[in-house]
Design an enzyme around this catalytic site. Structure first.
Site: not given
Lengths: 385, 347
Positions: A132, A250, A134
């Protein structure tokens, strides 16, 4: 510029390469009946059963410590696994985020109790996480996060809303970036990360249908959700630093190169037939191969740097920018090549795969940081800001 | 510091000192007729670089193309207008074929045998900056003197079309091409590494310019539009450099001398040629009108990038080679990618 001279060609260590044959044999069998247009969903493909099978084989959490149920192997072992998953189009979406981000985050910042509770279940392919970050009107500007977790006697009282949360409707847990003190004007300060059990009262998860007809993204609403004291992960007020580190690692993996590879391989099979072969197709095949090769070399080199304990943030951003551009180029140029011919007598399965990847491709340069944000990061690395 | 870096540093030291923009212009204009040309070459010979690809027991350092990457990159970074990299490779080919050479500057070309026994080369790159040309004709190579040739102009002043008579060809030293080596592939690998160096130079110059040039009260590098253009440019330079390094890596990740993997070379030359176009375009856009002038040095590198893009096959030539290779390959693209990119670390 020193950044640009910094990466050396390297290869995946033999002991990690050795994993490939076994993984491939399993995937060849497991994906045999899946049509290409479903395999093309790759890390967007969702199957809890498949995740449990991978977990049983020890192929989730391979880099995590054995004492928490992980494989205790190097990041290159994971690189090999992910490369095979993506190239076969294995439906790894269920455990993807838990494996890639959430469990490593818990390992790094979590309490011993959190590690013992969550990580073994992630590794078994039983606990799935979403992220969570944005919020409406926040987008890439995470410092403007406004969802609040106000400390109270039992822990934290959570109110607010998240959006674009991948697979929230299939997950048991969210790791949310929330404001535990101060206000949105404080920007990075006062942000923390909390683990939210999505079955708690007061949580509403609403899938958002995307333009391809799939629902990966969700809106998640928190209405007076009571979190325990053990929901906080890491230190209160350190959320920004934790999130920044999480995002940096990532950006350069195989998932930034191979989102369109199932389509590309499917198309090549058609070009290998007399009906599919054309001069333009041969050139396109070569163009993609000669762009992918240096990208893979860069991606492996970044992985090597990470394995050595470095933080090649700019290099990773470069790989993602180039990688997602190529991922988007592939469906666009395959469509051009296929419909440059007089005949429209084309394999339907190929066209269905093309349709899906074409429709999914705008997301490639959105997820994990938009193109413009990455270019800004690179510019900062170049000393321009 | 390993040996490879030492050679690159030696090249950098000589070129930074002696291959100045003035010298580059002089040699581009007049080739070996320019006094600066021999003076520079003498310095380069003194470093031992020109013989570095010969075996150690033959007076060289036994460098393969992969180990010579740093040297070639420096040649490109300084827009060296003499074919040093080509000479290094040519001397190694000749030495392996029992025809040792010393002192000569040697260009590379592919030629055609004429009905009368003569040889025609439609395009000899840097012909006017070389003493001789190692010409591949069929499966053989011949070392032919530039001074002996009938010469016709080419689009760039440095280049020429050259013809040799049957008698000249017969008298020329001759060696067989080693198995798995062809002149075009060898030349492409050499050029790609030099392009990587030139791309880096263009990028560094443009970055510096953006940090210095003031417009509207601040450096243009502070404008987001310019920042994004430079970011994209750096991506091209970064990827091209990795590709060029792959190009010199022998088959299977190990091997000797001039053995090359044609798919790796295709990757190198295609990627560098694509980058050349994009990088030159953006560099000129950011420099504005000053970059378009003769006196400003940017053009030495961007013109060279365009020339190298047109040397030993453009991106489409190598896309075709790579595409044919991929279509003949059975199975996942990933496996061909792994074959191209998995390279054992150098130390």
């Amino acid at each position: 510029m020193s950044t640009l001279d910094s990466l050396a060609l390297t290869c995946i260590p033999a002991q990690d390469e050795a994993l490939r044959a076994e993984v491939r044999a399993f995937l060849a069998q497991a994906t045999k009946e899946m049509p290409a247009h479903l395999r093309a969903r790759s890390w967007g493909g969702y199957s809890t059963e498949f995740s449990r099978q991978l977990g049983a084989r020890g192929w989730i959490g391979v880099t995590l410590p054995r004492e928490y149920g992980g494989g205790g192997r190097s990041a290159f072992a994971r690189y090999v696994l992910v490369e095979e998953f993506l190239n076969f189009g294995a439906p790894v979406g269920s455990h993807w985020i838990a494996d890639r981000q959430s469990a490593p985050l818990i390992l790094k910042y979590g309490t011993e109790a959190q590690k013992r509770f969550y990580i073994p279940r992630v590794c078994r392919g039983e606990a799935f996480f979403c992220i969570g970050m944005s919020e409406p009107n926040a987008g890439s500007d995470l410092a403007s996060v406004a969802t609040r977790a106000v400390p109270n006697a039992q822990g934290f009282l959570l109110n607010g809303q998240k959006i674009w949360t991948t697979n929230a409707h299939h997950c048991q847990y969210m790791i949310a970036l929330v404001r535990t003190s101060g206000s949105a004007e404080d920007r990075q300060r006062g942000l923390s990360q909390v683990i939210v059990d999505l079955s708690l009262p007061g949580i509403t998860v609403r899938p958002i249908e995307d333009l391809s007809g799939d629902s990966h993204f969700c809106e998640v609403f928190f209405d007076n959700v009571q979190l325990g004291l053990d929901a906080l992960i890491g230190a209160e007020g350190q959320g920004w630093e934790q999130v920044t580190a999480e995002l940096a690692f990532e950006r350069s993996g195989p998932e930034r190169l191979f989102s369109s590879i199932v389509l590309f391989d499917q198309w090549l099979d058609w070009v290998r037939t007399p009906a599919g072969r054309s001069e333009a197709a041969v050139l396109l095949a070569g163009k993609v191969l000669t762009q992918l090769a240096p990208l893979r070399a860069m991606s492996v080199a970044v992985q090597q740097r990470l394995a050595e304990g470095g933080s090649p943030i700019i290099e990773a951003a470069l790989v993602k920018e180039l990688g997602t551009t190529l991922e988007q180029f592939i469906p666009a140029s395959i469509a051009d090549a296929l419909f440059a011919a007089e005949s429209e007598d084309l394999p339907v399965e190929l066209l269905m795969t093309l349709k899906y990847v074409t429709e999914a491709s705008p997301s490639f340069s959105l997820r994990g940081g938009t193109r413009d944000i990455l270019r800004g990061m690179i510019a900062r690395g170049l000393g321009l800001r | 510091m390993n040996e490879t870096d030492m050679f690159a540093d030696a090249a950098r030291a000589v070129l930074a000192d002696r291959c100045t923009p003035g010298v580059v212009r002089a040699i581009e204009d007049r080739g070996l007729q320019a006094p600066e040309a021999r003076a520079l070459w003498t310095q380069l010979e003194a470093t031992g670089l020109a013989d570095a690809m010969l075996e150690e027991d033959r007076g060289g350092a036994g460098l393969g193309l992969a180990q010579a990457f740093g040297v070639l990159e420096q040649c490109g970074a300084h827009a060296l207008p003499l074919p040093l990299g080509e000479t290094m490779a040519a001397r190694a080919v000749l030495d392996q074929g029992g025809q040792p050479q010393s002192g000569q500057i040697i260009a590379l070309a592919t030629g055609r045998l004429l009905a009368d026994g003569g040889v025609h080369c439609a395009m000899v790159r840097s012909a006017h900056a070389a003493d001789a040309v190692l010409v591949q004709v069929g499966s053989e190579c011949r070392l032919l003197a530039v001074a002996d040739a009938r010469s016709a102009v080419q689009a760039r002043a440095e280049d020429a079309a050259l013809d040799w008579s049957a008698a000249q060809v017969q008298a020329a030293p001759q060696v067989a091409m080693a198995a798995g080596v062809d002149m075009r592939t060898l030349q492409a690998a050499l050029v790609a590494a030099q392009m990587a160096g030139a791309l880096g130079s263009v990028f560094r110059r443009t970055l510096q310019y953006a940090n210095e040039r003031q417009q509207f009260g601040r450096p243009i590098g502070k404008f987001q539009a310019i920042q994004h253009q430079l970011a994209v440019m750096s991506e091209q330079v970064f990827a091209a450099r990795m590709a060029a390094q792959l190009g010199g890596t022998p088959p299977g990740g190990s091997g000797e001398g001039l053995q090359l993997d044609r798919l790796r070379v295709a990757t190198a030359k295609a990627r560098c040629s694509e980058a050349a176009l994009a990088v030159a375009e953006t560099a000129h856009a950011i420099h504005g009108a000053i970059g378009f002038t003769e006196e400003y040095d940017l053009q030495l590198y961007t013109r060279r990038l365009h020339a190298w893009r047109q040397t030993a096959g453009s991106e489409s030539y190598w896309h075709r080679v790579a595409g044919e290779g991929l279509l003949q390959h059975q199975g996942l693209t990933l496996d061909l990618l792994r074959r191209i990119t998995d390279v054992a670390p150098a130390h």
